[in-house]
Design a protein around this motif. Structure first.
Motif, mmCIF file in Angstrom:
data_model
loop_
_atom_site.group_PDB
_atom_site.id
_atom_site.type_symbol
_atom_site.label_atom_id
_atom_site.label_comp_id
_atom_site.label_asym_id
_atom_site.label_seq_id
_atom_site.Cartn_x
_atom_site.Cartn_y
_atom_site.Cartn_z
ATOM 1 N N LYS A 1 -3.746 1.550 0.381
ATOM 2 C CA LYS A 1 -2.961 2.238 1.357
ATOM 3 C C LYS A 1 -1.785 1.094 1.654
ATOM 4 N N TYR A 2 -1.989 0.059 1.571
ATOM 5 C CA TYR A 2 -1.169 -0.959 2.156
ATOM 6 C C TYR A 2 -0.621 -1.842 0.768
ATOM 7 N N LEU A 3 -0.938 -1.384 -0.419
ATOM 8 C CA LEU A 3 -0.485 -1.903 -1.559
ATOM 9 C C LEU A 3 0.999 -2.690 -1.388
ATOM 10 N N ASP A 4 2.006 -1.784 -1.308
ATOM 11 C CA ASP A 4 3.201 -2.209 -1.219
ATOM 12 C C ASP A 4 3.632 -3.181 -0.166
ATOM 13 N N TYR A 5 3.100 -3.076 0.903
ATOM 14 C CA TYR A 5 3.275 -4.341 1.804
ATOM 15 C C TYR A 5 2.618 -5.588 1.265
ATOM 16 N N GLY A 6 1.490 -5.482 1.042
ATOM 17 C CA GLY A 6 0.634 -6.557 0.465
ATOM 18 C C GLY A 6 1.218 -7.248 -0.614
ATOM 19 N N LYS A 7 2.028 -6.633 -1.628
ATOM 20 C CA LYS A 7 2.698 -7.103 -2.658
ATOM 21 C C LYS A 7 4.017 -7.887 -1.986
ATOM 22 N N ILE A 8 4.659 -7.005 -1.029
ATOM 23 C CA ILE A 8 5.866 -7.754 -0.292
ATOM 24 C C ILE A 8 5.313 -9.092 0.227
ATOM 25 N N LEU A 9 4.374 -9.045 0.895
ATOM 26 C CA LEU A 9 3.726 -10.390 1.669
ATOM 27 C C LEU A 9 3.520 -11.612 0.520
ATOM 28 N N LEU A 10 3.014 -11.027 -0.546
ATOM 29 C CA LEU A 10 2.532 -12.271 -1.443
ATOM 30 C C LEU A 10 3.681 -12.627 -2.264
ATOM 31 N N ASN A 11 4.687 -11.804 -2.536
ATOM 32 C CA ASN A 11 6.045 -12.528 -3.158
ATOM 33 C C ASN A 11 6.903 -13.412 -2.288
ATOM 34 N N SER A 12 6.631 -12.961 -0.870
ATOM 35 C CA SER A 12 7.400 -13.902 0.086
ATOM 36 C C SER A 12 6.439 -15.204 0.327
#
Length: 281
Positions: free
Chosen positions: A25-36
């Motif tokens: 459910k939070y995959l998009d946000y998780g990827k954003i965090l990891l990219n940052s």
């Protein structure tokens, strides 16, 4: 000369390990965090707990040397049951990492965060206390006294005692099935109260410039459980770290259903309790 100045003001390694947990459910946000993290704090060690997420979706991150991705797949009767499980499953991961002698300073981040500076800056806080978190001890509701989006634990005996007690408090509260989405914060507060009374916990209360929504914070925090539609500044920040352009910042967190009752039970977490030494049978 310029390179010498850059090196002089570059944060020294504080041996920080980052733990991050999120589900599909939070995959998009998780990827954003990891990219940052990769961009602004590339030298820290990262452990990702990915629940019900295909391995290919995080393959890019798993191939990076200092990022470890732990995949876990589990069937749930309802989306809200998964939400409760994910909320509490990370407690066991945090405790496991904090008890690990190879982990020096542990910083847990929720998926709804963006890293804007090098996280080695947190090293000074780990030197000051056992436990770093945004705290409001005088809040009426115990479940809201500690905010879980950023949580730091130094390599102290008190911090290790705190995470052990956290698991015990979760076990205790699950004598009865629970529905609260704040069960992680509530049990952490109860653990903090007990350990603070017995040993004394050096609490570092996080705020600006460490966390928050202002321009100069080290970690930009927001609430993905609240629909951020219309927050153009947040969207602009999010889209700096994603290949899939977001038109809004939606909440994908399943709400508690009205038509049926969904609870978190000891049995749903039985394998993790058993690993800790508590039998759910």
């Amino acid at each position: 000369m310029i390179n010498q100045l850059i090196q002089a003001f570059k944060p020294k390694s504080s041996n920080v390990t980052i733990s991050v947990s999120f589900d599909n459910k939070y995959l998009d946000y998780g990827k954003i965090l990891l990219n940052s993290l990769i961009k602004n704090s590339p030298d820290v060690k990262v452990v990702v707990l990915a629940i019900n997420i295909p391995e290919n979706d995080l393959k890019k991150f798993a191939e990076i040397e200092n990022i470890k991705v732990i995949h876990e797949n589990k069937n749930f009767l309802h989306a809200y049951e998964q939400r409760l499980y994910v909320t509490t499953r990370r407690i066991f991961l945090i405790n496991e990492l904090r008890q690990d002698s190879s982990t020096e300073n542990l910083l847990q981040l929720d998926a709804d965060a963006i890293v804007k500076r090098n996280l080695n800056r947190f090293g000074t806080l780990f030197q000051q206390g056992d436990f770093c978190i945004f705290a409001r001890p005088k809040m009426k509701h115990e479940a809201l006294r500690l905010t879980m989006n950023v949580l730091g634990l130094s390599n102290s005996s008190v911090a290790k005692e705190l995470t052990q007690e956290w698991v015990k408090q979760l076990w205790k509260i699950l004598e009865e099935p629970q529905q609260s989405k704040y069960i992680d914060q509530l049990t952490l507060w109860k653990a903090y109260e007990k350990v603070n009374q017995e040993y004394g916990v050096k609490l570092v209360n996080l705020g600006t410039p460490w966390i928050g929504s202002s321009r100069n914070t080290i970690i930009r925090t927001f609430y993905a459980t609240k629909n951020a539609k219309g927050d153009r500044k947040l969207l602009k920040e999010l889209n700096k770290f994603t290949e899939n352009y977001l038109k809004e910042a939606p909440s994908n967190a399943p709400a508690k259903p009205e038509e049926t009752e969904v609870f978190l039970t000891r049995s749903l977490l039985s394998e993790h309790f058993e690993k800790f030494g508590l039998s759910a049978s």
